[in-house]
Motif scaffolding. Structure first.
Motif, PDB file in Angstrom:
ATOM      1  N   HIS B 238       0.861  -1.178   0.000  1.00 44.16           N
ATOM      2  CA  HIS B 238       0.000   0.000   0.000  1.00 44.16           C
ATOM      3  C   HIS B 238       0.897   1.228   0.000  1.00 44.16           C
ATOM      4  N   GLN B 260      -4.604  -1.502  -7.801  1.00 45.40           N
ATOM      5  CA  GLN B 260      -5.801  -0.701  -7.515  1.00 45.40           C
ATOM      6  C   GLN B 260      -5.330   0.689  -7.144  1.00 45.40           C
ATOM      7  N   SER B 261      -6.135   1.691  -7.468  1.00 41.84           N
ATOM      8  CA  SER B 261      -5.687   3.038  -7.113  1.00 41.84           C
ATOM      9  C   SER B 261      -6.858   3.918  -6.721  1.00 41.84           C
ATOM     10  N   ASN B 262      -6.525   4.980  -6.039  1.00 44.09           N
ATOM     11  CA  ASN B 262      -7.516   5.972  -5.625  1.00 44.09           C
ATOM     12  C   ASN B 262      -6.827   7.327  -5.698  1.00 44.09           C
ATOM     13  N   LYS B 263      -7.121   8.074  -6.778  1.00 45.94           N
ATOM     14  CA  LYS B 263      -6.372   9.296  -7.047  1.00 45.94           C
ATOM     15  C   LYS B 263      -6.599  10.355  -5.972  1.00 45.94           C
ATOM     16  N   GLU B 264      -7.860  10.483  -5.520  1.00 47.76           N
ATOM     17  CA  GLU B 264      -8.151  11.507  -4.509  1.00 47.76           C
ATOM     18  C   GLU B 264      -7.302  11.335  -3.251  1.00 47.76           C
ATOM     19  N   GLU B 265      -7.125  10.084  -2.881  1.00 46.62           N
ATOM     20  CA  GLU B 265      -6.340   9.813  -1.665  1.00 46.62           C
ATOM     21  C   GLU B 265      -4.866   9.581  -1.984  1.00 46.62           C
ATOM     22  N   ARG B 266      -4.513   9.653  -3.257  1.00 39.61           N
ATOM     23  CA  ARG B 266      -3.143   9.410  -3.750  1.00 39.61           C
ATOM     24  C   ARG B 266      -2.651   8.010  -3.356  1.00 39.61           C
ATOM     25  N   GLU B 267      -3.587   7.036  -3.345  1.00 39.26           N
ATOM     26  CA  GLU B 267      -3.240   5.689  -2.893  1.00 39.26           C
ATOM     27  C   GLU B 267      -3.074   4.727  -4.055  1.00 39.26           C
ATOM     28  N   ILE B 268      -2.085   3.850  -3.941  1.00 38.54           N
ATOM     29  CA  ILE B 268      -1.940   2.763  -4.907  1.00 38.54           C
ATOM     30  C   ILE B 268      -1.747   1.468  -4.143  1.00 38.54           C
ATOM     31  N   ARG B 269      -2.453   0.402  -4.568  1.00 38.64           N
ATOM     32  CA  ARG B 269      -2.263  -0.915  -3.953  1.00 38.64           C
ATOM     33  C   ARG B 269      -1.734  -1.861  -5.014  1.00 38.64           C
TER      34      ARG B 269
END
Lengths: 281, 329
Positions: B238, B260-269
Motif C-alpha cells: 500500500h 488498484q488506485s484511488n487518485k483523490e487519496e493518492r493511494e496505490i495498492r
C-alpha cells in the motif's frame, strides 16, 4: 519456562481403548463410594484449611449461651429445671441448624467458581460433591457441639444423661444436622449468588429457632405463636434432646423428631440430585 | 455408519440445535474435528461457542442433533464421553482452599486413577506446567496465569484423548497468554485432539490446524488460516504518493496485474508475494523516477479481515467478560 508434555500418543487403531491406567476393576458401587470418599475428604480439608469458619461457628453459640444464661436468663421462669439446664438443648439445636447451613454456602461457592461444572464433566457419581459438603457439616457440627457442651459445664450446666442417652443425643443431633444440610444444599443450588444464600438460610432458620422452645418455655408466648412454636419440628427436636439431657418428660417428641428428619431427607435428597444435574452456570 | 464417523473424527456434530427459552443459540451446527488435530472455534461473545463446548462435555443436553465424542453419543453414552474428555472452562475452576498438588491428586482420584498414579501424575504436571514452587500453597494465593495453568493441568491428569479449551486465555496478561500458548502447542505435538474456543483471532491463527468461524449459532466458514485469508484477497503493498502531480506517472510505471488506485487519496495498492525482492522492485521504480511517498506498508490479510468480510462487522474482544480471578475474600 520449561514446558514439556508427555501425553500418550493416540494412534487411530487404539481409539477408545487407550491405556490411561484408569482402574476399572471394581463395580459401580465401589466407584460411587470412592467418589464420595474423595469429595468428603475435600470438604473436611476445607474445615482445617479455613479455621476462621470453624472458630466462628463455635464461638458464636457460646456468646449466645452466655448472653441468655447471664443477661436474660434471670427473667425467664423455667419451672422445675434451672435455666442453664433448660437452655443448653436450645442453644445446641440452634448451633446445629446454623452450622448445617454451611452446605448452602459451600454449594453456592462451588457453582460460582465453576467447580460444579468441572465435577459434572467427570465420570463420577452425580451427587458426590454435595454429599462431601453434607458430611463435612456433620464433622463441623460434632466439633462445635462438644465444645459447646464442655463450656456449658463451666457455667453451671448439670446434665443427668447416662452414656446410652448421650449416644442418643448425638445420634439425634447428627441426624438433624444431616436433614438440615440437605435442605441447605437445595438452597445453595437455587441461589442466585453466594450472598443471597446467606440470607435465605437466615430467614429459614432464624424464625424456626427463636419461635420455639429453645430459650423460653412456649407457655409464655401469645396463643398464635405458641401454636406454631409447639408444633414445628425444631421444638420437637429441642424437647427430645432436653429430655435426654436433663430428664424432662420426652413424651412423643423423640418419635416426632425422627419422623420429621427422615421425611425431610426422603424429599430433599432426590430434589437435590435433580437440581444438581440441571444446575449450571 | 457410526463406526465410519468415529474412525476419522474425534468430534462429530451434525445438525446441532439448542434453544434457551426463545433464544436460538445454535441453529443447525455441523462440525467435525479430525483425530490429533486442533480446531479453533472462533466467534464473538454470544455466538454459541461455550454452549457448543458445554454440550460436547455433557454439561448441557442438545435439543436436536447427532453428536459423538470419541465415538460416544453425548446423550446416550454420557458417562463414556466423560471418561474421554478433559475440560478447561472459562473460569479457572480450582478449589481455592486446597493446594495445587491436592487439587491435582483429587482430580486424578475422581478420574479413578489409582492413588499412586494420581500422585505421580500430579508431580509430573506440576513440573511440566511450572507450578512446582507453589505446589504446596493454597491456590487462592496463585496469580491468574498460574491458576489457569493449574486448571489446564487438572483437565489433563488422566491423559484424556480429547481436550476442550473454552477461552483458555481470556483475561490473561500478554505474558501469561504466551506461556499458555506454549503449553497448548506442546499438547498438540503429543497427539491430543483439541477443540479450542476463542475470540482472539491471533490465537486461532497461531495455534489451530483448522478454524471454524461461528456466528449466530452457525458455522459461517471453515478452513485453515491461510484458506480463510485467501478468501479475502492476497497480500499487497500500500503506497501513498506525496505529490498528486506524480500520481499518474507512478501509476503508469507500476502498472501490473492486481493494481488498484484511488487518485483523490493518492493511494496505490500493488498485489505482491510479500518478498523483499518485490518490495525492492517497487521502491527502485519510485526511486529512479524520483517519486516521493508519504507512506508505504505491506499488508497481509488477517483473520480480522476474514471476520469483517464474512459478517460485515468486526470481532469485538469484549474485555468486560474478563473474570476477576484474584478477587477472593
Amino acid at each position: 519456562m520449561k514446558v514439556q508434555l508427555n501425553l500418550l500418543q493416540v494412534p487411530n487403531s487404539m481409539k477408545n481403548t487407550i491405556n490411561r491406567k484408569i482402574d476399572q476393576s471394581h463395580g459401580r458401587l465401589y466407584y460411587a463410594l470412592l467418589d464420595i470418599w474423595v469429595l468428603v475428604l475435600r470438604s473436611i480439608r476445607h474445615i482445617t484449611k479455613n479455621p476462621d469458619q470453624l472458630l466462628g461457628s463455635t464461638i458464636q453459640p457460646i456468646m449466645f449461651m452466655l448472653l441468655f444464661r447471664y443477661v436474660f436468663g434471670g427473667a425467664i421462669n423455667t419451672g422445675g429445671v434451672s435455666y442453664v439446664n433448660f437452655l443448653v438443648a436450645g442453644i445446641l439445636v440452634q448451633t446445629l441448624a446454623f452450622g448445617a447451613l454451611t452446605t448452602s454456602l459451600s454449594v453456592a461457592t462451588d457453582i460460582k467458581r465453576g467447580i460444579v461444572d468441572r465435577f459434572r464433566s467427570l465420570p463420577i457419581l452425580n451427587s458426590a460433591v454435595i454429599t462431601g459438603h453434607v458430611v463435612a457439616d456433620l464433622v463441623r457440627n460434632f466439633i462445635s457441639s462438644i465444645v459447646l457442651i464442655i463450656t456449658a459445664l463451666f457455667i453451671g450446666f448439670r446434665p443427668e444423661a447416662d452414656v446410652r442417652e448421650w449416644v442418643m443425643i448425638f445420634a439425634l443431633a447428627l441426624l438433624f444436622t444431616f436433614s438440615v444440610s440437605w435442605i441447605a444444599a437445595i438452597m445453595g443450588l437455587l441461589a442466585k449468588s453466594v450472598e443471597s444464600v446467606q440470607w435465605m438460610g437466615f430467614f429459614f432458620v432464624f424464625p424456626l429457632t427463636f419461635a420455639s422452645a429453645a430459650f423460653v418455655p412456649t407457655d409464655s408466648m401469645p396463643w398464635f405463636l405458641r401454636v406454631f412454636a409447639e408444633n414445628q419440628p425444631i421444638t420437637h427436636i429441642i424437647e427430645a434432646i432436653r429430655a435426654l439431657m436433663v430428664g424432662t418428660s420426652i413424651g412423643n417428641h423423640g418419635w416426632i423428631s425422627l419422623v420429621w428428619c427422615v421425611s425431610s431427607l426422603v424429599i430433599s435428597i432426590p430434589i437435590t440430585a435433580y437440581l444438581f444435574r440441571k444446575r449450571s452456570m | 455408519m457410526k463406526n465410519d464417523i468415529t474412525e476419522k473424527s474425534a468430534i462429530h456434530i451434525r445438525g446441532l440445535k439448542k434453544t434457551f427459552g426463545n433464544v436460538k443459540v445454535l441453529e443447525g451446527l455441523n462440525l467435525s474435528v479430525q483425530r490429533g488435530t486442533m480446531l479453533a472455534l472462533l466467534g464473538p461473545n454470544g455466538a454459541g461457542k461455550t454452549t457448543t463446548v458445554r454440550i460436547l462435555s455433557t454439561l448441557l443436553t442438545p435439543d436436536e442433533g447427532e453428536i459423538y465424542v470419541n465415538g460416544f453419543d453425548v446423550v446416550q453414552e454420557a458417562e463414556q464421553v466423560r471418561h474421554n474428555i478433559g475440560l478447561t472452562g472459562q473460569f479457572a475452576a480450582v478449589d481455592e482452599f486446597l493446594t495445587g498438588r491436592e487439587n491435582l491428586v483429587m482430580m486424578g482420584r475422581l478420574y479413578h486413577l489409582s492413588k499412586a498414579e494420581s500422585v505421580r501424575r500430579a508431580e509430573e504436571l506440576l513440573e511440566q506446567f511450572d507450578i512446582t514452587p507453589a505446589a504446596d500453597r493454597p491456590t487462592k494465593t496463585y496469580s491468574g496465569g498460574m491458576r489457569r495453568r493449574l486448571d489446564l493441568a487438572l483437565s489433563l491428569i488422566a491423559h484424556p484423548p480429547i481436550i476442550f479449551l473454552d477461552e483458555p486465555t481470556t483475561g490473561l496478561d500478554p505474558r501469561s497468554r504466551l506461556t499458555m500458548w506454549g503449553i497448548i502447542e506442546n499438547l498438540m505435538k503429543e497427539g491430543a485432539t483439541i477443540l479450542l474456543t476463542t475470540q482472539y483471532l491471533e490465537e486461532a491463527d497461531k495455534l489451530a490446524d483448522q478454524i471454524a468461524v461461528l456466528d449466530h449459532g452457525k458455522i459461517i466458514a471453515i478452513g485453515t488460516a491461510d484458506e480463510l485469508k485467501a478468501t479475502v484477497g492476497s497480500e499487497h503493498i500500500h503506497i501513498v504518493i506525496e505529490k498528486i502531480s506524480d500520481f499518474d506517472k507512478a501509476l503508469t510505471m507500476l502498472a501490473r496485474d492486481g493494481l488498484q488506485s484511488n487518485k483523490e487519496e493518492r493511494e496505490i495498492r500493488v498485489a505482491t508475494d510479500g518478498s523483499v525482492r518485490a518490495v525492492k522492485e517497487i521502491l527502485d521504480i519510485l526511486y529512479s523516477e524520483q517519486i516521493e511517498i508519504d507512506a508505504m506498508s505491506v499488508h497481509k490479510p488477517t483473520l480480522d479481515d476474514v471476520f469483517l468480510e464474512l459478517t460485515g462487522r468486526e470481532i469485538e474482544g469484549d474485555e468486560s467478560t474478563t473474570e476477576s480471578t484474584s478477587s477472593s475474600k
